[in-house]
Design a protein around this motif. Structure first.
Motif, PDB file in Angstrom:
ATOM      1  N   ALA A  31     -14.188  -3.582 -26.948  1.00 53.36           N
ATOM      2  CA  ALA A  31     -14.952  -4.775 -27.334  1.00 53.36           C
ATOM      3  C   ALA A  31     -16.447  -4.500 -27.265  1.00 53.36           C
ATOM      4  O   ALA A  31     -17.202  -4.901 -28.157  1.00 53.36           O
ATOM      5  N   VAL A  32     -16.883  -3.811 -26.243  1.00 51.38           N
ATOM      6  CA  VAL A  32     -18.301  -3.488 -26.102  1.00 51.38           C
ATOM      7  C   VAL A  32     -18.748  -2.547 -27.218  1.00 51.38           C
ATOM      8  O   VAL A  32     -19.825  -2.704 -27.788  1.00 51.38           O
ATOM      9  N   LEU A  33     -17.890  -1.607 -27.555  1.00 52.80           N
ATOM     10  CA  LEU A  33     -18.258  -0.622 -28.579  1.00 52.80           C
ATOM     11  C   LEU A  33     -18.227  -1.191 -29.987  1.00 52.80           C
ATOM     12  O   LEU A  33     -18.845  -0.628 -30.892  1.00 52.80           O
ATOM     13  N   ARG A  34     -17.560  -2.327 -30.193  1.00 48.31           N
ATOM     14  CA  ARG A  34     -17.564  -2.960 -31.524  1.00 48.31           C
ATOM     15  C   ARG A  34     -18.978  -3.335 -31.948  1.00 48.31           C
ATOM     16  O   ARG A  34     -19.274  -3.392 -33.136  1.00 48.31           O
ATOM     17  N   GLY A  35     -19.843  -3.551 -30.990  1.00 51.78           N
ATOM     18  CA  GLY A  35     -21.235  -3.860 -31.301  1.00 51.78           C
ATOM     19  C   GLY A  35     -21.956  -2.710 -31.981  1.00 51.78           C
ATOM     20  O   GLY A  35     -23.056  -2.882 -32.510  1.00 51.78           O
ATOM     21  N   TYR A  36     -21.354  -1.553 -31.977  1.00 50.40           N
ATOM     22  CA  TYR A  36     -21.939  -0.376 -32.630  1.00 50.40           C
ATOM     23  C   TYR A  36     -21.196  -0.038 -33.917  1.00 50.40           C
ATOM     24  O   TYR A  36     -21.336   1.059 -34.449  1.00 50.40           O
ATOM     25  N   ASP A  37     -20.413  -0.981 -34.395  1.00 51.12           N
ATOM     26  CA  ASP A  37     -19.606  -0.797 -35.611  1.00 51.12           C
ATOM     27  C   ASP A  37     -18.662   0.398 -35.494  1.00 51.12           C
ATOM     28  O   ASP A  37     -18.425   1.118 -36.470  1.00 51.12           O
ATOM     29  N   LEU A  38     -18.160   0.612 -34.280  1.00 48.50           N
ATOM     30  CA  LEU A  38     -17.188   1.678 -34.056  1.00 48.50           C
ATOM     31  C   LEU A  38     -15.788   1.091 -34.071  1.00 48.50           C
ATOM     32  O   LEU A  38     -15.534   0.061 -33.459  1.00 48.50           O
ATOM     33  N   SER A  39     -14.911   1.766 -34.765  1.00 48.13           N
ATOM     34  CA  SER A  39     -13.511   1.338 -34.763  1.00 48.13           C
ATOM     35  C   SER A  39     -12.658   2.569 -35.010  1.00 48.13           C
ATOM     36  O   SER A  39     -13.169   3.648 -35.345  1.00 48.13           O
TER      37      SER A  39
END
Length: 183
Positions: A126-134
């Motif tokens: 969830a935190v990494l979604r802020g970096y457009d990582l998926s």
């Protein structure tokens, strides 16, 4: 006759105390039975055996770490969330090195731990979604974060940073390096 007040949660509590004091390798049914004042066979009224006890300990630790991670990121985003998450997870791992070590290296593939491990992982994703990582990119970024936190905390807890420079300064540099890799 079972000891009054003894239940599965009390057995896990005793097991965690042993892990905290002596490390996960010291966790046996005999040590737990001695701690709670019953004969070893009496524990089977509350747990199925050592494997289940270790799984319950790991599940409890994963739940604790999930709570720490969640609290760290609530109300935060981006670099602030990641940096705070990394600091809090290091604090937990250094404060509880034996608990941290009681979680298997790959809890996602243990059916007894998968649900708790998934909840823990979701905080990071969830935190990494802020970096457009998926997808694979998010997995790699999560692995890198885990290596930094766990590797640093394991070395620190073992007394491996004997030079004069403050390990906290080194860790802050690692956080900055990791954040730079996300941009």
């Amino acid at each position: 006759m079972p000891r009054r007040g003894l239940n599965a949660e009390a057995v896990v509590d005793a097991a965690l105390a042993i892990v905290d004091e002596q490390g996960p390798q010291a966790l046996t049914l005999a040590t737990v039975a001695s701690r709670v004042g019953v004969a070893t066979p009496s524990l089977y009224q509350h747990i199925a055996g050592l494997a289940q006890l270790r799984a319950r300990v790991a599940t409890r630790v994963l739940a604790e770490m999930t709570a720490v991670a969640t609290e760290a990121v609530v109300g935060r985003s981006g670099d602030d969330a990641v940096a705070t998450l990394m600091r809090r997870m290091r604090e937990y791992a250094v404060a509880h090195p034996s608990r941290y070590a009681a979680v298997p290296a790959d809890p996602m593939h243990d059916p007894a731990l998968a649900e708790a491990a998934e909840k823990f992982l979701r905080v990071f994703l969830a935190v990494l979604r802020g970096y457009d990582l998926s997808g694979p990119a998010a997995v790699h970024a999560t692995r890198c974060l885990r290596v930094i936190v766990y590797g640093f905390a394991a070395i620190e807890s073992a007394g491996g940073f004997g030079l004069a420079e403050d390990p906290a300064d080194t860790y802050e540099q690692l956080i900055e390096m990791y954040l730079a890799s996300l941009h």
